[in-house]
Design a protein around this motif. Structure first.
Motif, PDB file in Angstrom:
ATOM      1  N   ILE A   1      11.007 -31.963 -10.778  1.00 61.34           N
ATOM      2  CA  ILE A   1      11.451 -31.725  -9.390  1.00 61.34           C
ATOM      3  C   ILE A   1      10.779 -30.490  -8.795  1.00 61.34           C
ATOM      4  CG2 ILE A   1      13.427 -31.317  -7.885  1.00 61.34           C
ATOM      5  CD1 ILE A   1      15.142 -32.894  -9.785  1.00 61.34           C
ATOM      6  N   THR A   2      10.933 -29.334  -9.455  1.00 58.94           N
ATOM      7  CA  THR A   2      10.356 -28.109  -8.863  1.00 58.94           C
ATOM      8  C   THR A   2       8.891 -27.955  -9.301  1.00 58.94           C
ATOM      9  OG1 THR A   2      11.221 -26.694 -10.636  1.00 58.94           O
ATOM     10  CG2 THR A   2      12.598 -26.942  -8.682  1.00 58.94           C
ATOM     11  N   THR A   3       8.118 -28.968  -8.954  1.00 57.76           N
ATOM     12  CA  THR A   3       6.680 -28.972  -9.236  1.00 57.76           C
ATOM     13  C   THR A   3       5.985 -27.942  -8.345  1.00 57.76           C
ATOM     14  OG1 THR A   3       6.348 -30.541  -7.473  1.00 57.76           O
ATOM     15  CG2 THR A   3       6.784 -31.473  -9.657  1.00 57.76           C
ATOM     16  N   ALA A   4       4.679 -27.760  -8.581  1.00 62.03           N
ATOM     17  CA  ALA A   4       3.919 -26.824  -7.733  1.00 62.03           C
ATOM     18  C   ALA A   4       4.029 -27.247  -6.270  1.00 62.03           C
ATOM     19  CB  ALA A   4       2.460 -26.789  -8.186  1.00 62.03           C
ATOM     20  N   THR A   5       3.953 -28.554  -6.006  1.00 65.02           N
ATOM     21  CA  THR A   5       4.029 -29.036  -4.610  1.00 65.02           C
ATOM     22  C   THR A   5       5.396 -28.728  -4.011  1.00 65.02           C
ATOM     23  OG1 THR A   5       2.517 -30.804  -5.214  1.00 65.02           O
ATOM     24  CG2 THR A   5       3.711 -31.067  -3.145  1.00 65.02           C
ATOM     25  N   PHE A   6       6.447 -28.953  -4.799  1.00 68.93           N
ATOM     26  CA  PHE A   6       7.789 -28.637  -4.300  1.00 68.93           C
ATOM     27  C   PHE A   6       7.906 -27.146  -3.994  1.00 68.93           C
ATOM     28  CE2 PHE A   6      12.022 -27.000  -4.685  1.00 68.93           C
ATOM     29  CZ  PHE A   6      12.796 -27.909  -3.979  1.00 68.93           C
ATOM     30  N   ARG A   7       7.454 -26.307  -4.938  1.00 67.72           N
ATOM     31  CA  ARG A   7       7.622 -24.852  -4.776  1.00 67.72           C
ATOM     32  C   ARG A   7       6.884 -24.355  -3.539  1.00 67.72           C
ATOM     33  NH1 ARG A   7       6.338 -25.203 -10.448  1.00 67.72           N
ATOM     34  NH2 ARG A   7       4.305 -24.189 -10.137  1.00 67.72           N
ATOM     35  N   ARG A   8       5.649 -24.863  -3.389  1.00 68.45           N
ATOM     36  CA  ARG A   8       4.830 -24.434  -2.249  1.00 68.45           C
ATOM     37  C   ARG A   8       5.496 -24.869  -0.939  1.00 68.45           C
ATOM     38  NH1 ARG A   8       0.287 -27.590  -0.036  1.00 68.45           N
ATOM     39  NH2 ARG A   8       0.347 -28.992  -1.823  1.00 68.45           N
ATOM     40  N   THR A   9       6.000 -26.103  -0.894  1.00 67.42           N
ATOM     41  CA  THR A   9       6.613 -26.616   0.336  1.00 67.42           C
ATOM     42  C   THR A   9       7.902 -25.859   0.636  1.00 67.42           C
ATOM     43  OG1 THR A   9       5.737 -28.761  -0.310  1.00 67.42           O
ATOM     44  CG2 THR A   9       7.288 -28.736   1.524  1.00 67.42           C
TER      45      THR A   9
ATOM     46  N   ALA B   1       8.636 -22.842  -0.198  1.00 69.40           N
ATOM     47  CA  ALA B   1       8.317 -21.477   0.258  1.00 69.40           C
ATOM     48  C   ALA B   1       7.749 -21.486   1.683  1.00 69.40           C
ATOM     49  CB  ALA B   1       7.325 -20.823  -0.698  1.00 69.40           C
ATOM     50  N   GLU B   2       7.074 -22.579   2.069  1.00 67.73           N
ATOM     51  CA  GLU B   2       6.539 -22.657   3.435  1.00 67.73           C
ATOM     52  C   GLU B   2       7.669 -22.666   4.457  1.00 67.73           C
ATOM     53  OE1 GLU B   2       3.490 -25.681   4.694  1.00 67.73           O
ATOM     54  OE2 GLU B   2       3.091 -25.775   2.538  1.00 67.73           O
ATOM     55  N   LEU B   3       8.776 -23.324   4.116  1.00 68.69           N
ATOM     56  CA  LEU B   3       9.849 -23.518   5.107  1.00 68.69           C
ATOM     57  C   LEU B   3      11.063 -22.610   4.940  1.00 68.69           C
ATOM     58  CD1 LEU B   3       8.114 -26.139   5.495  1.00 68.69           C
ATOM     59  CD2 LEU B   3      10.242 -27.208   6.171  1.00 68.69           C
ATOM     60  N   PHE B   4      11.280 -22.160   3.699  1.00 66.97           N
ATOM     61  CA  PHE B   4      12.497 -21.373   3.459  1.00 66.97           C
ATOM     62  C   PHE B   4      12.128 -20.108   2.703  1.00 66.97           C
ATOM     63  CE2 PHE B   4      13.684 -25.842   3.511  1.00 66.97           C
ATOM     64  CZ  PHE B   4      14.699 -25.861   4.450  1.00 66.97           C
TER      65      PHE B   4
ATOM     66  N   ASP C   1      -4.142 -21.364  -6.586  1.00 66.59           N
ATOM     67  CA  ASP C   1      -4.492 -22.341  -5.539  1.00 66.59           C
ATOM     68  C   ASP C   1      -3.363 -23.344  -5.306  1.00 66.59           C
ATOM     69  OD1 ASP C   1      -5.020 -23.334  -8.088  1.00 66.59           O
ATOM     70  OD2 ASP C   1      -6.475 -24.798  -7.345  1.00 66.59           O
ATOM     71  N   GLN C   2      -2.570 -23.628  -6.346  1.00 63.19           N
ATOM     72  CA  GLN C   2      -1.438 -24.546  -6.152  1.00 63.19           C
ATOM     73  C   GLN C   2      -0.144 -23.796  -5.838  1.00 63.19           C
ATOM     74  OE1 GLN C   2      -0.891 -27.914  -8.777  1.00 63.19           O
ATOM     75  NE2 GLN C   2      -2.973 -27.734  -9.547  1.00 63.19           N
ATOM     76  N   ASN C   3      -0.211 -22.475  -5.884  1.00 66.03           N
ATOM     77  CA  ASN C   3       0.993 -21.661  -5.676  1.00 66.03           C
ATOM     78  C   ASN C   3       0.722 -20.516  -4.704  1.00 66.03           C
ATOM     79  OD1 ASN C   3       3.051 -22.627  -7.936  1.00 66.03           O
ATOM     80  ND2 ASN C   3       0.991 -22.632  -8.823  1.00 66.03           N
ATOM     81  N   PRO C   4       0.360 -20.857  -3.450  1.00 64.22           N
ATOM     82  CA  PRO C   4      -0.006 -19.814  -2.501  1.00 64.22           C
ATOM     83  C   PRO C   4       1.149 -18.839  -2.202  1.00 64.22           C
ATOM     84  CG  PRO C   4       0.146 -21.945  -1.412  1.00 64.22           C
ATOM     85  CD  PRO C   4       0.251 -22.198  -2.872  1.00 64.22           C
ATOM     86  N   GLN C   5       2.388 -19.264  -2.516  1.00 65.84           N
ATOM     87  CA  GLN C   5       3.553 -18.387  -2.256  1.00 65.84           C
ATOM     88  C   GLN C   5       3.648 -17.263  -3.270  1.00 65.84           C
ATOM     89  OE1 GLN C   5       3.696 -21.351  -3.709  1.00 65.84           O
ATOM     90  NE2 GLN C   5       4.934 -21.092  -5.545  1.00 65.84           N
ATOM     91  N   GLY C   6       2.853 -17.337  -4.334  1.00 69.41           N
ATOM     92  CA  GLY C   6       2.925 -16.311  -5.383  1.00 69.41           C
ATOM     93  C   GLY C   6       2.988 -16.979  -6.738  1.00 69.41           C
ATOM     94  N   THR C   7       2.529 -16.261  -7.743  1.00 66.02           N
ATOM     95  CA  THR C   7       2.478 -16.840  -9.083  1.00 66.02           C
ATOM     96  C   THR C   7       3.886 -17.134  -9.584  1.00 66.02           C
ATOM     97  OG1 THR C   7       0.586 -15.450  -9.448  1.00 66.02           O
ATOM     98  CG2 THR C   7       1.543 -16.459 -11.394  1.00 66.02           C
ATOM     99  N   PRO C   8       4.122 -18.372 -10.028  1.00 64.79           N
ATOM    100  CA  PRO C   8       5.438 -18.653 -10.596  1.00 64.79           C
ATOM    101  C   PRO C   8       5.558 -18.060 -11.995  1.00 64.79           C
ATOM    102  CG  PRO C   8       4.037 -20.572 -10.814  1.00 64.79           C
ATOM    103  CD  PRO C   8       3.215 -19.529 -10.097  1.00 64.79           C
ATOM    104  N   ARG C   9       6.781 -17.984 -12.507  1.00 63.99           N
ATOM    105  CA  ARG C   9       6.982 -17.567 -13.896  1.00 63.99           C
ATOM    106  C   ARG C   9       6.746 -18.780 -14.785  1.00 63.99           C
ATOM    107  NH1 ARG C   9      10.173 -12.755 -13.461  1.00 63.99           N
ATOM    108  NH2 ARG C   9       9.574 -11.952 -11.416  1.00 63.99           N
ATOM    109  N   ALA C  10       5.941 -18.574 -15.815  1.00 60.68           N
ATOM    110  CA  ALA C  10       5.606 -19.684 -16.713  1.00 60.68           C
ATOM    111  C   ALA C  10       6.666 -19.806 -17.800  1.00 60.68           C
ATOM    112  CB  ALA C  10       4.246 -19.424 -17.347  1.00 60.68           C
TER     113      ALA C  10
ATOM    114  N   PRO D   1      18.397 -26.091   0.488  1.00 58.08           N
ATOM    115  CA  PRO D   1      17.180 -25.294   0.277  1.00 58.08           C
ATOM    116  C   PRO D   1      17.204 -23.948   1.015  1.00 58.08           C
ATOM    117  CG  PRO D   1      16.686 -27.359   1.445  1.00 58.08           C
ATOM    118  CD  PRO D   1      18.134 -27.399   1.083  1.00 58.08           C
ATOM    119  N   ALA D   2      18.177 -23.766   1.922  1.00 56.11           N
ATOM    120  CA  ALA D   2      18.277 -22.472   2.623  1.00 56.11           C
ATOM    121  C   ALA D   2      19.266 -21.535   1.927  1.00 56.11           C
ATOM    122  CB  ALA D   2      18.725 -22.702   4.064  1.00 56.11           C
ATOM    123  N   LEU D   3      19.710 -21.903   0.728  1.00 56.87           N
ATOM    124  CA  LEU D   3      20.773 -21.123   0.066  1.00 56.87           C
ATOM    125  C   LEU D   3      20.374 -19.663  -0.186  1.00 56.87           C
ATOM    126  CD1 LEU D   3      23.581 -21.018  -1.144  1.00 56.87           C
ATOM    127  CD2 LEU D   3      22.699 -22.073  -3.220  1.00 56.87           C
TER     128      LEU D   3
END
Ligand SMILES: Cc1cc2nc3c(=O)[nH]c(=O)nc-3n(C[C@H](O)[C@H](O)[C@H](O)COP(=O)(O)O)c2cc1C
Length: 307
Positions: free
Chosen positions: A11-19, A21-24, A54-63, A225-227
């Protein structure tokens, strides 16, 4: 108090995380779902690619890593260090049978002797910060004290406790009594995780545990998602934001998934949680579940009433 978006596999894939962060805004960091070190270089590289800038423009996620073998852990650590990672989270919480029966995730909590030896080795051999995401025990929260004593013997950079035992999966209410014992005993920065679905839930937890380092939120942030923003005193979620989120997820997922069918699957998985905001809309829930095209999905989402 730091607020973290929990890792949720699939669920919280790179695409999900990036999207998201773009909106919330409001999440201090996203924890990426676990990677399992594999002998197949290609699989490991593909997994790591999802963590890169490149897949996480909002910042590096924790691995995060799911592993019970010190050598595999070491090899994986050496790889992610090459990509600039200086911290790795160890998954000791996954309750799924396929994982636990191999002695990984929450399954590793069953064999405390082996876990202790593994921790001795990984903390001695790796020059990377290691954080831990644990359950309160495998069978029950009675194991919390023993686990915290074990974690206290090592320089754990952050101890995240999902306040349930492994055998509780995601059901039952969080075991705050066990968490309280970890709070009293842990030498490490402590993060609370489990069933935070509203600003009120968050306020209750931080009133009871004011010295926490952080709080991690998973399903509550899928539903709302606005929590994170709400917790920080921002405006409540609006239906228009959910519609914009659905559109943006479609737009961002389509090129990644390569086809409408798989994009739709991803969106539907997320919308199972979102629809918990609309208990009085069984017809729309059904239309969303049954949608065969993205256009059908989006037109059902666009009919959602104001929150
Ligand atoms: C579908 C799903 C996938 C999950 N995947 C992971 C994972 O990859 N790594 C992990 O540490 N926890 C995983 N979790 C657990 C969550 O990170 C979190 O600990 C749990 O959902 C409790 O927090 P919540 O009540 O805020 O959701 C997953 C949970 C769900 C529901």
């Amino acid at each position: 108090m730091k607020l973290y978006f929990a890792p949720m596999e699939g669920i919280t894939t790179a695409t999900f995380r990036r999207t998201h962060a773009e909106l919330f805004d409001g999440a201090d960091a996203y924890f990426a779902p676990f990677l399992t070190p594999s002998d197949n270089e290609k699989i490991t590289k593909k997994g790591i690619a999802g963590l890169l800038p490149d897949q996480n423009p909002q910042g590096t996620p924790r691995a995060q890593v799911l592993c019970n073998n010190a050598l595999a852990f070491h090899k994986f650590t050496e790889k992610i260090k090459c990509y600039g990672f200086s911290e790795l989270n160890l998954n000791l919480g996954c309750p799924s049978n396929t994982v636990t029966r191999k002695g990984r995730g929450a399954g590793f909590l069953k064999d405390k002797t082996a876990l202790s030896a593994f921790l001795d080795q990984i903390f001695a051999e790796n020059d990377i910060r290691i954080s831990i995401k644990t359950r309160t025990g495998y069978e029950s929260g009675e194991e919390m004290d023993e686990l915290v004593s074990m974690y206290n013997r090592h320089p754990v950079s952050l101890l995240i406790v999902h306040a349930r035992a492994g055998l509780d999966y995601y059901k039952s209410t969080p075991d705050l009594a066990a968490f309280r014992r970890a709070y009293g005993k842990s030498k490490h920065p402590l993060c609370y995780n489990g069933d935070i679905c509203s600003a009120e839930d968050y306020n209750r937890i931080i009133a009871e545990f004011p010295d926490l380092d952080s709080v991690m939120i998973g399903r509550g942030a899928l539903k709302n998602p606005a929590l994170f923003r709400e917790i920080r005193g921002g405006k409540p979620l609006a239906t228009g934001e959910l519609i914009a989120f659905a559109r943006k997820l479609c737009e961002n997922y389509l090129p990644v998934m390569g086809c409408e069918k798989y994009t739709l699957q991803k969106l539907k998985e997320i919308w199972v949680y979102v629809m918990q905001n609309f208990p009085d809309e069984p017809k729309l829930s059904k239309a969303i579940k049954k949608a065969n095209t993205l256009a059908d999905f989006l037109s059902a989402v666009e009919c959602l009433p104001e929150l």
